[in-house]
Design an enzyme around this catalytic site. Structure first.
Site, PDB file in Angstrom:
ATOM      1  N   PHE A   1      -1.331  23.212 -27.578  1.00 56.40           N
ATOM      2  CA  PHE A   1      -2.047  22.387 -28.567  1.00 56.40           C
ATOM      3  C   PHE A   1      -1.467  22.618 -29.960  1.00 56.40           C
ATOM      4  O   PHE A   1      -2.193  22.712 -30.936  1.00 56.40           O
ATOM      5  CB  PHE A   1      -3.548  22.708 -28.527  1.00 56.40           C
ATOM      6  CG  PHE A   1      -4.182  22.481 -27.182  1.00 56.40           C
ATOM      7  CD1 PHE A   1      -4.420  21.195 -26.719  1.00 56.40           C
ATOM      8  CD2 PHE A   1      -4.504  23.547 -26.358  1.00 56.40           C
ATOM      9  CE1 PHE A   1      -4.983  20.969 -25.463  1.00 56.40           C
ATOM     10  CE2 PHE A   1      -5.070  23.343 -25.107  1.00 56.40           C
ATOM     11  CZ  PHE A   1      -5.314  22.053 -24.653  1.00 56.40           C
ATOM     12  N   LEU A   2      -0.145  22.759 -30.032  1.00 61.08           N
ATOM     13  CA  LEU A   2       0.510  23.029 -31.321  1.00 61.08           C
ATOM     14  C   LEU A   2       0.714  21.749 -32.096  1.00 61.08           C
ATOM     15  O   LEU A   2       1.144  20.749 -31.541  1.00 61.08           O
ATOM     16  CB  LEU A   2       1.921  23.598 -31.105  1.00 61.08           C
ATOM     17  CG  LEU A   2       2.142  24.652 -30.053  1.00 61.08           C
ATOM     18  CD1 LEU A   2       3.620  24.985 -29.990  1.00 61.08           C
ATOM     19  CD2 LEU A   2       1.330  25.862 -30.416  1.00 61.08           C
ATOM     20  N   ARG A   3       0.438  21.825 -33.395  1.00 61.71           N
ATOM     21  CA  ARG A   3       0.796  20.696 -34.260  1.00 61.71           C
ATOM     22  C   ARG A   3       2.093  21.045 -34.958  1.00 61.71           C
ATOM     23  O   ARG A   3       2.264  22.191 -35.424  1.00 61.71           O
ATOM     24  CB  ARG A   3      -0.268  20.494 -35.339  1.00 61.71           C
ATOM     25  CG  ARG A   3      -1.527  19.841 -34.844  1.00 61.71           C
ATOM     26  CD  ARG A   3      -2.630  20.033 -35.855  1.00 61.71           C
ATOM     27  NE  ARG A   3      -2.890  21.457 -36.063  1.00 61.71           N
ATOM     28  CZ  ARG A   3      -3.639  21.961 -37.044  1.00 61.71           C
ATOM     29  NH1 ARG A   3      -4.169  21.163 -37.937  1.00 61.71           N
ATOM     30  NH2 ARG A   3      -3.840  23.255 -37.157  1.00 61.71           N
TER      31      ARG A   3
ATOM     32  N   ALA B   1      -7.675   7.768 -42.938  1.00 61.13           N
ATOM     33  CA  ALA B   1      -7.130   6.424 -42.727  1.00 61.13           C
ATOM     34  C   ALA B   1      -5.734   6.353 -43.312  1.00 61.13           C
ATOM     35  O   ALA B   1      -5.392   7.091 -44.241  1.00 61.13           O
ATOM     36  CB  ALA B   1      -8.036   5.395 -43.403  1.00 61.13           C
TER      37      ALA B   1
ATOM     38  N   CYS C   1       4.262  12.998 -29.933  1.00 64.19           N
ATOM     39  CA  CYS C   1       3.187  13.274 -28.970  1.00 64.19           C
ATOM     40  C   CYS C   1       2.211  12.116 -28.773  1.00 64.19           C
ATOM     41  O   CYS C   1       2.106  11.579 -27.672  1.00 64.19           O
ATOM     42  CB  CYS C   1       2.424  14.523 -29.396  1.00 64.19           C
ATOM     43  SG  CYS C   1       3.490  15.951 -29.575  1.00 64.19           S
TER      44      CYS C   1
ATOM     45  N   LYS D   1       4.868  13.066 -40.395  1.00 65.93           N
ATOM     46  CA  LYS D   1       3.727  13.673 -41.080  1.00 65.93           C
ATOM     47  C   LYS D   1       4.264  14.725 -42.037  1.00 65.93           C
ATOM     48  O   LYS D   1       5.487  14.954 -42.082  1.00 65.93           O
ATOM     49  CB  LYS D   1       2.761  14.301 -40.073  1.00 65.93           C
ATOM     50  CG  LYS D   1       3.388  15.432 -39.263  1.00 65.93           C
ATOM     51  CD  LYS D   1       2.409  15.969 -38.267  1.00 65.93           C
ATOM     52  CE  LYS D   1       2.060  17.391 -38.604  1.00 65.93           C
ATOM     53  NZ  LYS D   1       1.247  18.052 -37.578  1.00 65.93           N
TER      54      LYS D   1
END
Ligand code: UGA
Length: 433
Positions: free
Chosen positions: A151-153, A251, A259, A319
Site C-alpha cells: 500500500f505504498l504511495r 478535487a 496504479c 503527483k
C-alpha cells in the site's frame, strides 16, 4: 530472517531496503544487469524521498544485497517475495506473464520449504495459479503461497512501508502465517490475517475505492461550479465526518499514475470475467476523463484559439514528490495543448529531465525554474500539486505573463490571494467559473 525479493523495481526495491533497515538479511533480484550495477554503485534509478540513504546504508551494513541470479536469490531466502511488474493488456486485464515466469524459475531451484509471497498487484486467484505452477514443475517440494499486497504511495513510499496503516497477510496455512508474522514482527502496525483470495481483492478494492473518492469529489466540483459553491469548503465539511474523512477529497484534474488507472481497469476486467460487471467503476473512469476535458474547455473559453500561443505549465509528474510521468494527467493536458498548436513551456521540480527524454518533451520547452516558464506566456496552468508552487513570487509571475491568467488544475492556490495579486484565477469547482 533471510528474505529474497524478486523484482527490484519501485515496490521491490523499497520493500527490500525497508526490510533490511528493520534487521532482515535481504537479497534483491532483478534480471536487468544495468539496473543491478547502478544499484550496487549506490545510485537509485528513481526519485523517492529517503530511499537512497536507506539503500546505501544497508548495502554498507551487508544486510542488503543484489543479484541477477534468480537461483542464488531463491536459495538465499526462507521467504521469497515476488514484486515483478503486472502491466495492463490492451483490454484492461492484467498481463501475468512475468509472475508466471518467476513461478517457473522458483520451481527450477526450490529444494526445501519456502514461503512464496505475492507482493505485486494481481487479480484475485493469482495465488492459486502460482501454487499450481510451482507444483506442476516441481511436484514433490513443500511450499506455501501467500498474498501480501503493498500500500505504498510514490513520494512517501519509505514512510508508508516503515509505518503502515495495516499489513494484510493472506495465507491458507498456519505455517505460512507464522513465518509472515515473523517477517513483520519489527513493524508497529496492525496485521490483518485473511485467506489468499481476500488479500488479493483487498488491494484492488482499496485502490478502486480511493479512485472513487477522487471521482466523487470531482463530480461534486462540477455541481459547485454550476451553483456557485466552493468545492474546497464542501470537501472540508463532508470530510469532518469521521466516517468519510478528508483524505483523497482533493478535487482537481483527476487521478493518474501507474496504479489507479491500471488497477481500476483490472478490477473491471476481473468483475466481468466473474460475470459480475462492476459498472460503478466505469463511471469513476468517465468522471476522471471528463475532468481534463472540462478544464481544457475552460482554457479555450478564455484564450479562444490556442494555436501559436505560449502557455506555461507547472507540474509534469502524476503527483507531487515524484519524478514519475506514467499516466500523468499533466502529460495528457500538454498533449492536447500541443495538438492545438500551443507552444508549451513547462517546469517540474523533479520530472523535468524525464520529460526531456520523451517524444512529447521534444515538442515543448522544459525549463529549470517556475518563473522563467511564465515569461511572455498568455496563461499559467498548474497541473501537479507540488506544494512549492504556493510560495513562488507571484508579483514576478504577473509581471512576466502577457495576461494575468491562472488555471489551477489542483486547487493549490488561494483564490482571494491570487485576486489581490491582480490575477484572473480559475480553479476547479471554486464558485461560478
Ligand atoms: C496509490 C495508493 O494511494 C497506494 O495506497 C497504493 O499502494 C499505490 O497506488 C499502488 O497501488 O501501488 P500512488 O499511485 O503512488 O498510490 O499515488 P496517490 O497518492 O494515491 O495518488 C494517485 C493520483 O490521485 C495522483 O494523480 C493524485 O494527483 C490523485 N489524487 C490524489 C487526487 O486527484 N486527489 C486526491 O485527493 C488524492
Amino acid at each position: 530472517m533471510k528474505i529474497t525479493i524478486i523484482g527490484s523495481g519501485y515496490v521491490g526495491l523499497t520493500t527490500g531496503a525497508c526490510f533490511a533497515e528493520v534487521g532482515h538479511e535481504v537479497m534483491c533480484v532483478d534480471n536487468n544487469e544495468e539496473k543491478i550495477k547502478t544499484l550496487l554503485a549506490g545510485d537509485i534509478p528513481i526519485y523517492e524521498p529517503g530511499l537512497e540513504e536507506l539503500v546505501v546504508k544497508n548495502v554498507a551494513s551487508g544486510r542488503l544485497k543484489f543479484t541477477t541470479n534468480t537461483g542464488e536469490g531463491v536459495s538465499h531466502g526462507e521467504v521469497v517475495f515476488i514484486a515483478v511488474p503486472t502491466p495492463p493488456q490492451p483490454d484492461g486485464s492484467v498481463d501475468l506473464r512475468f509472475i508466471e515466469k518467476v513461478a517457473r524459475e522458483i520451481a527450477d531451484v526450490i529444494e526445501d520449504y519456502k514461503v512464496i509471497v505475492d507482493k505485486s498487484t494481481v487479480p484475485v486467484k493469482t495465488g492459486e495459479k502460482v501454487a499450481e505452477t510451482i507444483s506442476r514443475y516441481k511436484p514433490n517440494v513443500e511450499f506455501d503461497v501467500v498474498s501480501n499486497p503493498e500500500f505504498l504511495r510514490e513520494g512517501c513510499a519509505v514512510d508508508d512501508l516503515l509505518k503502515p496503516d495495516r499489513i494484510v497477510i493472506g495465507a491458507n496455512s498456519d505455517r505460512a502465517m507464522a513465518v509472515m508474522q515473523r517477517v513483520y514482527e519489527p513493524f508497529v502496525a496492525p496485521v490483518l490475517a485473511t485467506d489468499i483470495n481476500s488479500a488479493e481483492l483487498i488491494k484492488h478494492a482499496a485502490n478502486s475505492f480511493l479512485a472513487l473518492k477522487i471521482s466523487y469529489i470531482n463530480a461534486v466540483s462540477v455541481i459547485c461550479e454550476a451553483s456557485g459553491a466552493d468545492v474546497e469548503q464542501v470537501a472540508e465539511g463532508i470530510g469532518m465526518d469521521k466516517r468519510i474523512g478528508r483524505h483523497f477529497l482533493n478535487a482537481g484534474l483527476g487521478y493518474g499514475g501507474s496504479c489507479f488507472p491500471k488497477d481500476l481497469k483490472a478490477f473491471i476486467a476481473i468483475s466481468e470475467e466473474l460475470g459480475q460487471p462492476f459498472n460503478l467503476l466505469k463511471e469513476v473512469e468517465t468522471i476522471n476523463a471528463d475532468q481534463l476535458d472540462r478544464f481544457i474547455k475552460k482554457i479555450r473559453e478564455s484564450l479562444w484559439v490556442l494555436d501559436d500561443k505560449k502557455i506555461a505549465v507547472w507540474g509534469l509528474a502524476f503527483k507531487q514528490n515524484t519524478d514519475d510521468l506514467r499516466e500523468s494527467v499533466a502529460i495528457r493536458l500538454i498533449e492536447q495543448l500541443v495538438a492545438e498548436g500551443a507552444n508549451v513551456v513547462a517546469y517540474d521540480p523533479k520530472a523535468g529531465e524525464n520529460m526531456r527524454r520523451t517524444e512529447l518533451g521534444e515538442k515543448i520547452t522544459v525549463v529549470d525554474d517556475p518563473i522563467s516558464a511564465t515569461e511572455q506566456a498568455e496563461a499559467l496552468i498548474i497541473a501537479t500539486e507540488w506544494p512549492e508552487f504556493q510560495t513562488v513570487d507571484f508579483a514576478k509571475v504577473k509581471e512576466n505573463l502577457i495576461a494575468p491568467l491562472i488555471f489551477d488544475g489542483r486547487n493549490l492556490l488561494d483564490p482571494k490571494s491570487m485576486k489581490s495579486h491582480g490575477f484572473s484565477y480559475h480553479g476547479i469547482g471554486r464558485g461560478r467559473s
